[in-house]
Design an enzyme around this catalytic site. Structure first.
Site, PDB file in Angstrom:
ATOM      1  CE  LYS A 189      -4.436   1.076   0.213  1.00 22.44           C
ATOM      2  NZ  LYS A 189      -5.597   0.271  -0.226  1.00 22.44           N
ATOM      3  CG  ASP A 192      -7.312   3.378  -0.777  1.00 28.98           C
ATOM      4  OD1 ASP A 192      -7.771   2.234  -0.692  1.00 28.98           O
ATOM      5  OD2 ASP A 192      -7.388   4.189   0.178  1.00 28.98           O
TER       6      ASP A 192
END
Ligand code: NDP
Ligand code: 2IT
Length: 444
Positions: free
Chosen positions: A126, A166
């Site tokens: 991430k 995201d």
């Protein structure tokens, strides 16, 4: 002290300033207790849990860019490559002022198990930045994205690490990042997913997280003798996940009566008008006040509050820790039957426990929002074979993946005597594949 308790204590000591990361680790390790106990000696000797809770590596870098007034601005960029034992690192990039290393680590840790649950060969990672795209011009967003990739390109690649969207990162940002990666490296490769359809993106990736959430919700309801028809749903958020969750829920015959953003929320008793919502959020990038202004029957309220509306199904699709114990109590009191997470870790640990203890069917994000990353992996497959599949082909694969995830987590929970506990099932099923791969690959 058990091995799980030992590792939990060590993780808490080492990461004391990262509450979201600790929350995510605690949830996973607590659910894994019976699995770990069955292999305690081996796993401890192999330091499996220590390796699983320590990222492979984490990058933190300066992102300088010039705003429209000629002023130089500086943000911090992050990429955490958590675990690549089952495939290249894969996971989104969050652009939001609240981003810090603890948030990126919690998201990367969750991603390891989620990606494993998809059944596809992707590891967990991430990244993101504390850059706030809100209120910025297209040129400013481009300047930021180009600078971000000018550093990040060193660490990513189609077979190494494949970032995606995201919070705050959508098709516009991915486009600017892709262009800069291509310019620096000269490579035309599937290094990012969520790309535009004219340059390697996959049909149905935009819809995938929200649609996938509804596919798994419907499968769970079906297995409990229910369906989506005429169900009242409360959705939070009004971004990518919330919009397509709302769209699919309504296609399935349910009525979604709420959406929210960071400023307020809308109650629309007639059912959310998805086309209007898309216009306000995807085209105008405006606030929900504009939705309410264009919809006479809708009420706008400032602050938070969607969970006070009576519903059958709650779908938190905004951000972490947005559904608290008090909200869980209201949902139970109002007869809510199921909570399925579209966001990552939107429900606090005490709220999750309360819902489960009170008979609410509950699927955690790492299972129920896995449709986004699964479809990203399908985008990677299409890029590798230099082909593109139809919307229906991708959507069908997505639906099957979500159905399979439901049955895998259900089976895993049953195997360990925790029938109906889909949090435990998701953590166990996600863990088993990664743990086997790690053990097979030796000390690394
Ligand atoms: P978007 O940026 O498209 O939308 C985010 C939404 O959540 C917006 O409505 C935003 O409101 C709201 N929001 C964000 N932060 C806060 C906050 N701190 N408080 C209240 N509301 C907030 O993001 P996505 O829809 O892509 O992501 C939503 C969630 O889903 C995140 O948890 C993400 O990690 C998760 N997720 C996303 C996937 C994807 O494919 N996009 C895949 C799997 C999970 P505002 O506009 O006012 O900021
Ligand atoms: O949290 C997530 O799974 C995402 N933001 C999507 C990641 C991806 O690589 O598509």
């Amino acid at each position: 002290m058990s091995y799980v308790d030992e590792v939990l204590a060590r993780v808490k000591e080492k990461n004391a300033s990262e509450p979201e990361f600790l929350q995510a680790v605690e949830e996973v390790l607590e659910s894994l207790r019976p699995v770990i106990e069955a292999h305690e000696e081996q796993y401890k000797k192999e330091a499996l849990l220590e390796r699983l809770t320590e990222p492979d590596r984490q990058m933190k870098f300066r992102v300088p860019w010039v705003d429209d007034k000629g002023q130089v601005r500086v943000n911090t960029g992050y990429r955490v490559q958590f675990n690549n034992s089952i495939g290249p690192y894969k996971g989104g990039l969050r652009l939001h002022p609240s981003v810090n290393i603890g948030i990126i680590k919690f998201l990367g840790f969750e991603q390891v198990f989620k990606n494993s649950l998809t059944g596809l060969p992707i590891g967990g990672g991430k990244g993101g930045s504390d850059f706030d795209p809100k209120g910025k011009s297209d040129r400013e967003v481009m300047a930021f994205c180009q600078s971000f990739i000018t550093e990040l390109y060193k660490y990513i690649g189609a077979d190494v690490d494949v970032p995606a969207g995201d919070i705050g990162t959508g098709a516009r940002e991915i486009g600017y990042m892709y262009g800069q990666y291509k310019r620096i490296t000269g490579l035309y490769e599937g290094v990012l997913t969520g790309k535009g359809l004219t340059y390697g993106g996959s049909l149905a990736r935009t819809e995938a997280t929200g649609y996938g959430l509804l596919y798994i919700t419907r499968e769970m309801l079906k297995c409990h003798g229910m369906d989506m028809k005429d169900k009242i749903c409360c959705v939070s958020g009004s971004g990518n996940v919330a919009i397509y969750a709302t769209e699919k829920a309504q296609q399935m015959g349910a009525k979604v009566v709420t959406v929210s953003d960071s400023a307020g929320w809308v109650y629309d008793p007639e059912g959310i008008d998805v086309e209007l919502l898309k216009e306000v959020k995807e085209v105008k990038r405006a606030r929900l006040t504009e939705y309410a202004a264009a919809r006479p029957g809708a009420q706008y309220h400032e602050g938070r509050g969607v969970w006070q509306i009576k519903c059958d199904i709650a779908l938190p699709c905004a951000t972490q820790n947005e559904l608290h114990l008090d909200d869980a109590k209201l949902l139970v009191e109002n007869g809510c039957k199921a909570v399925c997470e579209g966001a990552n870790m939107p429900t606090t640990l005490d709220a999750t426990k309360y819902l489960q203890d009170n008979g609410v069917l509950f699927i955690c994000g790492k299972a129920s929002n896995a449709g986004g990353v699964a479809t990203s992996a399908l985008e990677m497959s299409q890029n590798s074979e230099r082909m593109s599949w139809t919307f229906e082909q991708v959507d069908q694969k997505l639906e099957q993946i979500m159905i399979d995830i439901y049955h895998n987590i259900d089976d895993a929970a049953k195997r360990y005597g925790m029938e109906g506990n889909y949090v435990a099932g998701a953590n166990i099923a996600g863990f088993e594949k990664v743990a086997n791969a790690m053990l097979a690959q030796g000390v690394c």
